[in-house]
Design a protein around this motif. Sequence first.
Motif, short mmCIF file in Angstrom:
data_model
loop_
_atom_site.label_atom_id
_atom_site.label_comp_id
_atom_site.label_asym_id
_atom_site.label_seq_id
_atom_site.Cartn_x
_atom_site.Cartn_y
_atom_site.Cartn_z
N ASP A 151 0.84 -1.20 0.00
CA ASP A 151 0.00 0.00 0.00
C ASP A 151 0.88 1.25 0.00
N ALA A 152 1.94 1.24 0.80
CA ALA A 152 2.85 2.39 0.85
C ALA A 152 3.50 2.61 -0.52
N VAL A 153 3.94 1.51 -1.15
CA VAL A 153 4.57 1.62 -2.48
C VAL A 153 3.56 2.18 -3.48
N SER A 154 2.34 1.65 -3.42
CA SER A 154 1.30 2.08 -4.36
C SER A 154 0.94 3.56 -4.17
N VAL B 288 -0.24 -2.87 -7.91
CA VAL B 288 0.34 -3.04 -6.57
C VAL B 288 -0.73 -2.75 -5.51
N GLY B 289 -1.56 -1.72 -5.78
CA GLY B 289 -2.65 -1.38 -4.87
C GLY B 289 -3.65 -2.53 -4.74
N SER B 290 -3.98 -3.16 -5.88
CA SER B 290 -4.91 -4.29 -5.85
C SER B 290 -4.30 -5.47 -5.09
N LEU C 233 -4.60 -4.91 -1.44
CA LEU C 233 -5.96 -5.19 -0.94
C LEU C 233 -6.18 -6.70 -0.77
N SER C 234 -5.60 -7.49 -1.70
CA SER C 234 -5.73 -8.94 -1.58
C SER C 234 -5.05 -9.44 -0.31
N PHE C 235 -3.84 -8.94 -0.05
CA PHE C 235 -3.12 -9.33 1.17
C PHE C 235 -3.92 -8.90 2.41
N LEU C 236 -4.52 -7.72 2.33
CA LEU C 236 -5.29 -7.20 3.47
C LEU C 236 -6.49 -8.12 3.75
N ALA C 237 -7.18 -8.52 2.67
CA ALA C 237 -8.37 -9.39 2.84
C ALA C 237 -7.99 -10.69 3.53
N MET D 238 -10.50 -12.51 -5.21
CA MET D 238 -9.17 -12.25 -5.76
C MET D 238 -9.11 -12.62 -7.24
N VAL D 239 -9.74 -13.75 -7.59
CA VAL D 239 -9.76 -14.17 -9.00
C VAL D 239 -10.49 -13.12 -9.83
N LEU D 240 -11.65 -12.67 -9.30
CA LEU D 240 -12.46 -11.66 -10.01
C LEU D 240 -11.67 -10.36 -10.18
N LEU D 241 -10.94 -9.98 -9.13
CA LEU D 241 -10.15 -8.75 -9.18
C LEU D 241 -9.04 -8.86 -10.23
N THR D 242 -8.39 -10.03 -10.27
CA THR D 242 -7.31 -10.23 -11.26
C THR D 242 -7.85 -10.18 -12.68
N VAL D 243 -9.00 -10.86 -12.90
CA VAL D 243 -9.60 -10.87 -14.24
C VAL D 243 -10.00 -9.45 -14.64
N THR D 244 -10.63 -8.72 -13.70
CA THR D 244 -11.07 -7.35 -13.99
C THR D 244 -9.87 -6.46 -14.31
N PHE D 245 -8.81 -6.60 -13.49
CA PHE D 245 -7.61 -5.78 -13.69
C PHE D 245 -7.02 -6.04 -15.08
#
Lengths: 108, 244
Positions: B52-55, B81-83, B86-90, B112-119
């Motif tokens: 998150d800091a890097v992002s 990196v932001g996404s 968020l995955s690590f946070l979840a 996470m799969v949905l987020l990756t596909v959307t990204f």
Amino acid sequence: MAGESDAFEIACEVILSRTSLTGPQVRGSVRLALKEGGLRAKTVSTRQLLAVVERLMPERLVAQGVAFDEARRVCDEVATRLEAYTDPVQDIGPGSMLERLDRAREKG
Amino acid sequence: MLASARFMTSLLIPFIVVAVVFELVVGVRLILLARETRGLAERLWGWAWLLDAVSQGGAALSSELLSGTTAYVVGVTMAGVGSASLSFLAVGIWQVFRAEERWLAWLIGAGMVLLTVTFTALALSGGIVSTDGSRPPMTWINRILGCVLLGWGAVECWLAYLASAKQLRLGLVEPLRVVRFQLWGASAVFLLTFLLLLIARDVVGLPNTLVRTLQPILAFLSVLGMWLTYFPPRWMQRRFGRGA
């Protein structure tokens, strides 16, 4: 019911065998005592349940119609069974990460 | 008016820099400690804060210093990196507060799969970084997902606080544990407010000056809360007693 901790199951088993309460009444009473102590049936450890059995459980059993002296005796028996049990799971839950971090910081 | 707003913003820049650096340090320290503890939860939270800091830092720097293709590539990378953060946070929230609930693992995995596909789809269609100053779809997805996760995390922290206060009465924990959950909850609320302000600015037109003034302060307070939660200093340990 699957999914609850070993300590929870042991406590329920002893109370069920030593009182005239039904299974759902016993499990409900133990759950209520745990909730009062800020604990959950799925994650409660032996150490945590011992504190609940000593401090909160007698009152719960009395509320279910068990005589006070009998409730105390049953709780003592639960405590004895819990003390004899070697819990493979140490305290888990939200605080365990903070505990691990503290230990690592102390070592470092 | 504009000049005074700019002056105010420039005064707050150190807060932003300190918050990002502080968050980076929190992340790295958690990851290093996780090597000793071998705990999954602290590793996940460490990576969440580090990424998150890097992002945040990368996005802020690229918008100020870069332009053209380089800015676009850095923008896409930082959104990714932001996404990931968020995955690590979840997974981190699940591991710390609800590890016994297996169904949540499936839900988070599907998310996470949905987020990756959307990204990936948005990266291919140019929906990650905008060139006209508008907010691209990925920004909204990350913001809304961030709000959901921080909201969940905040609720769990406050529930853990209430539970630990009850455990304190049974002698199962010491006051420090209760205070740490309070700080963790407050930290999550500050971060959530940080994100909600961004959304309010873009949706209901909250004044940008107000948002830019409050954000660094919220970020700083949030990271301070994290630090005190994970690494309570000696004075806190003396004042409230060590966690049981």
